[in-house]
Design a protein around this motif. Sequence first.
Motif, mmCIF file in Angstrom:
data_model
loop_
_atom_site.group_PDB
_atom_site.id
_atom_site.type_symbol
_atom_site.label_atom_id
_atom_site.label_comp_id
_atom_site.label_asym_id
_atom_site.label_seq_id
_atom_site.Cartn_x
_atom_site.Cartn_y
_atom_site.Cartn_z
ATOM 1 N N LEU A 1 -2.880 6.460 -13.283
ATOM 2 C CA LEU A 1 -4.033 6.514 -12.391
ATOM 3 C C LEU A 1 -3.715 7.390 -11.192
ATOM 4 C CD1 LEU A 1 -4.968 2.728 -12.382
ATOM 5 C CD2 LEU A 1 -6.011 4.544 -13.727
ATOM 6 N N ALA A 2 -4.742 7.864 -10.536
ATOM 7 C CA ALA A 2 -4.553 8.636 -9.312
ATOM 8 C C ALA A 2 -3.961 7.725 -8.245
ATOM 9 C CB ALA A 2 -5.878 9.218 -8.841
ATOM 10 N N TRP A 3 -3.164 8.284 -7.369
ATOM 11 C CA TRP A 3 -2.504 7.502 -6.324
ATOM 12 C C TRP A 3 -3.502 7.148 -5.241
ATOM 13 C CZ3 TRP A 3 2.295 5.515 -6.389
ATOM 14 C CH2 TRP A 3 2.755 4.956 -5.215
ATOM 15 N N ALA A 4 -3.517 5.885 -4.841
ATOM 16 C CA ALA A 4 -4.395 5.422 -3.770
ATOM 17 C C ALA A 4 -3.650 5.594 -2.447
ATOM 18 C CB ALA A 4 -4.792 3.973 -4.001
ATOM 19 N N TRP A 5 -3.842 6.730 -1.788
ATOM 20 C CA TRP A 5 -3.093 7.060 -0.574
ATOM 21 C C TRP A 5 -3.480 6.201 0.616
ATOM 22 C CZ3 TRP A 5 1.204 9.598 -0.858
ATOM 23 C CH2 TRP A 5 1.408 10.463 -1.916
ATOM 24 N N ARG A 6 -4.767 5.978 0.805
ATOM 25 C CA ARG A 6 -5.222 5.251 1.995
ATOM 26 C C ARG A 6 -4.627 3.843 2.080
ATOM 27 N NH1 ARG A 6 -11.459 3.840 3.503
ATOM 28 N NH2 ARG A 6 -10.960 2.444 5.222
ATOM 29 N N PRO A 7 -4.714 3.027 1.030
ATOM 30 C CA PRO A 7 -4.093 1.697 1.127
ATOM 31 C C PRO A 7 -2.579 1.759 1.288
ATOM 32 C CG PRO A 7 -5.623 1.785 -0.724
ATOM 33 C CD PRO A 7 -5.497 3.166 -0.197
ATOM 34 N N SER A 8 -1.941 2.683 0.608
ATOM 35 C CA SER A 8 -0.483 2.794 0.695
ATOM 36 C C SER A 8 -0.032 3.140 2.111
ATOM 37 C CB SER A 8 0.029 3.860 -0.281
ATOM 38 O OG SER A 8 -0.310 3.527 -1.598
ATOM 39 N N VAL A 9 -0.701 4.087 2.715
ATOM 40 C CA VAL A 9 -0.342 4.509 4.071
ATOM 41 C C VAL A 9 -0.688 3.414 5.084
ATOM 42 C CG1 VAL A 9 -0.886 6.176 5.895
ATOM 43 C CG2 VAL A 9 -0.489 6.967 3.565
ATOM 44 N N ALA A 10 -1.865 2.805 4.954
ATOM 45 C CA ALA A 10 -2.279 1.772 5.913
ATOM 46 C C ALA A 10 -1.342 0.572 5.877
ATOM 47 C CB ALA A 10 -3.718 1.335 5.626
ATOM 48 N N ILE A 11 -0.962 0.126 4.696
ATOM 49 C CA ILE A 11 -0.088 -1.039 4.590
ATOM 50 C C ILE A 11 1.315 -0.715 5.088
ATOM 51 C CG2 ILE A 11 1.021 -2.589 2.932
ATOM 52 C CD1 ILE A 11 -1.681 -2.543 1.418
ATOM 53 N N THR A 12 1.801 0.480 4.787
ATOM 54 C CA THR A 12 3.123 0.880 5.276
ATOM 55 C C THR A 12 3.139 0.932 6.803
ATOM 56 O OG1 THR A 12 3.523 2.151 3.260
ATOM 57 C CG2 THR A 12 4.873 2.693 5.186
ATOM 58 N N ILE A 13 2.124 1.541 7.401
ATOM 59 C CA ILE A 13 2.047 1.621 8.860
ATOM 60 C C ILE A 13 1.898 0.226 9.466
ATOM 61 C CG2 ILE A 13 0.624 2.447 10.785
ATOM 62 C CD1 ILE A 13 0.129 4.992 9.125
ATOM 63 N N ALA A 14 1.135 -0.659 8.817
ATOM 64 C CA ALA A 14 0.950 -2.021 9.325
ATOM 65 C C ALA A 14 2.276 -2.774 9.373
ATOM 66 C CB ALA A 14 -0.058 -2.776 8.458
ATOM 67 N N VAL A 15 3.086 -2.645 8.328
ATOM 68 C CA VAL A 15 4.378 -3.340 8.290
ATOM 69 C C VAL A 15 5.332 -2.763 9.334
ATOM 70 C CG1 VAL A 15 6.409 -3.775 6.855
ATOM 71 C CG2 VAL A 15 4.127 -4.066 5.900
ATOM 72 N N ILE A 16 5.336 -1.443 9.477
ATOM 73 C CA ILE A 16 6.201 -0.810 10.489
ATOM 74 C C ILE A 16 5.752 -1.213 11.891
ATOM 75 C CG2 ILE A 16 6.845 1.422 11.504
ATOM 76 C CD1 ILE A 16 6.782 2.548 8.619
ATOM 77 N N ALA A 17 4.445 -1.246 12.124
ATOM 78 C CA ALA A 17 3.931 -1.659 13.436
ATOM 79 C C ALA A 17 4.304 -3.108 13.726
ATOM 80 C CB ALA A 17 2.413 -1.479 13.490
ATOM 81 N N PHE A 18 4.207 -3.985 12.730
ATOM 82 C CA PHE A 18 4.585 -5.381 12.924
ATOM 83 C C PHE A 18 6.048 -5.480 13.340
ATOM 84 C CE2 PHE A 18 6.487 -9.278 11.269
ATOM 85 C CZ PHE A 18 5.711 -10.224 11.903
ATOM 86 N N ALA A 19 6.912 -4.768 12.627
ATOM 87 C CA ALA A 19 8.347 -4.810 12.945
ATOM 88 C C ALA A 19 8.624 -4.251 14.337
ATOM 89 C CB ALA A 19 9.132 -4.040 11.893
ATOM 90 N N ALA A 20 7.924 -3.181 14.706
ATOM 91 C CA ALA A 20 8.151 -2.559 16.009
ATOM 92 C C ALA A 20 7.595 -3.394 17.162
ATOM 93 C CB ALA A 20 7.521 -1.162 16.030
ATOM 94 N N LEU A 21 6.518 -4.117 16.916
ATOM 95 C CA LEU A 21 5.857 -4.862 17.990
ATOM 96 C C LEU A 21 6.329 -6.306 18.122
ATOM 97 C CD1 LEU A 21 2.207 -3.592 17.447
ATOM 98 C CD2 LEU A 21 3.844 -2.861 19.195
ATOM 99 N N LEU A 22 7.042 -6.825 17.147
ATOM 100 C CA LEU A 22 7.430 -8.227 17.156
ATOM 101 C C LEU A 22 8.223 -8.606 18.399
ATOM 102 C CD1 LEU A 22 7.359 -10.908 15.657
ATOM 103 C CD2 LEU A 22 9.410 -10.191 14.431
ATOM 104 N N ASP A 23 9.214 -7.815 18.770
ATOM 105 C CA ASP A 23 10.020 -8.118 19.960
ATOM 106 C C ASP A 23 9.279 -7.814 21.255
ATOM 107 O OD1 ASP A 23 12.197 -9.100 18.607
ATOM 108 O OD2 ASP A 23 13.224 -7.168 18.516
#
Length: 158
Positions: A82-104
């Motif tokens: 199937l074609a790669w779903a870029w929008r969900p992949s990028v949004a979820i990756t950024i969300a996890v990185i933001a969570f890790a960066a903002l937790l402290d």
Amino acid sequence: MTHTLRSPRSAGSRLRSPQDLAAGLLLSAIALGGLWLARGWEAGSLAMMQAGFFPRLVCYLLLAAGLASILRGLTAEGPATLAWAWRPSVAITIAVIAFAALLDRLGLVLAILALIGIGGLAGRPLRPGPFTALWATLATSCVAIFSWGLGLPLQIWP
């Protein structure tokens, strides 16, 4: 919305299920990356497990699943990739990185708010009511489990 990419398959082609092959390669790559990252950790034994035991076990199981999927991709008939779903992949990756960066910096409750807000960009946006209910439930559950239940020293608010 994903579209099926049609790849021409010749009668003598060994690749019968490109989707299974792609999934197997991805699982195997993740497993090999995990094994490489855990290479310096002591594994110990079943009687006396050390820090590297469980991560290696999970990586070996993931590698076995990946190899099984690769074998299936080469032997069993299956769907095309199937074609790669870029929008969900990028949004979820950024969300996890933001969570890790903002937790402290902002604490658990606001980091979860950022996680849900950014992760929501992966699909249809939530209406304010369901968004608030999801955030409140997830934040309350995480504080109860990790801070109060397990006693982890997490900053809850900034």
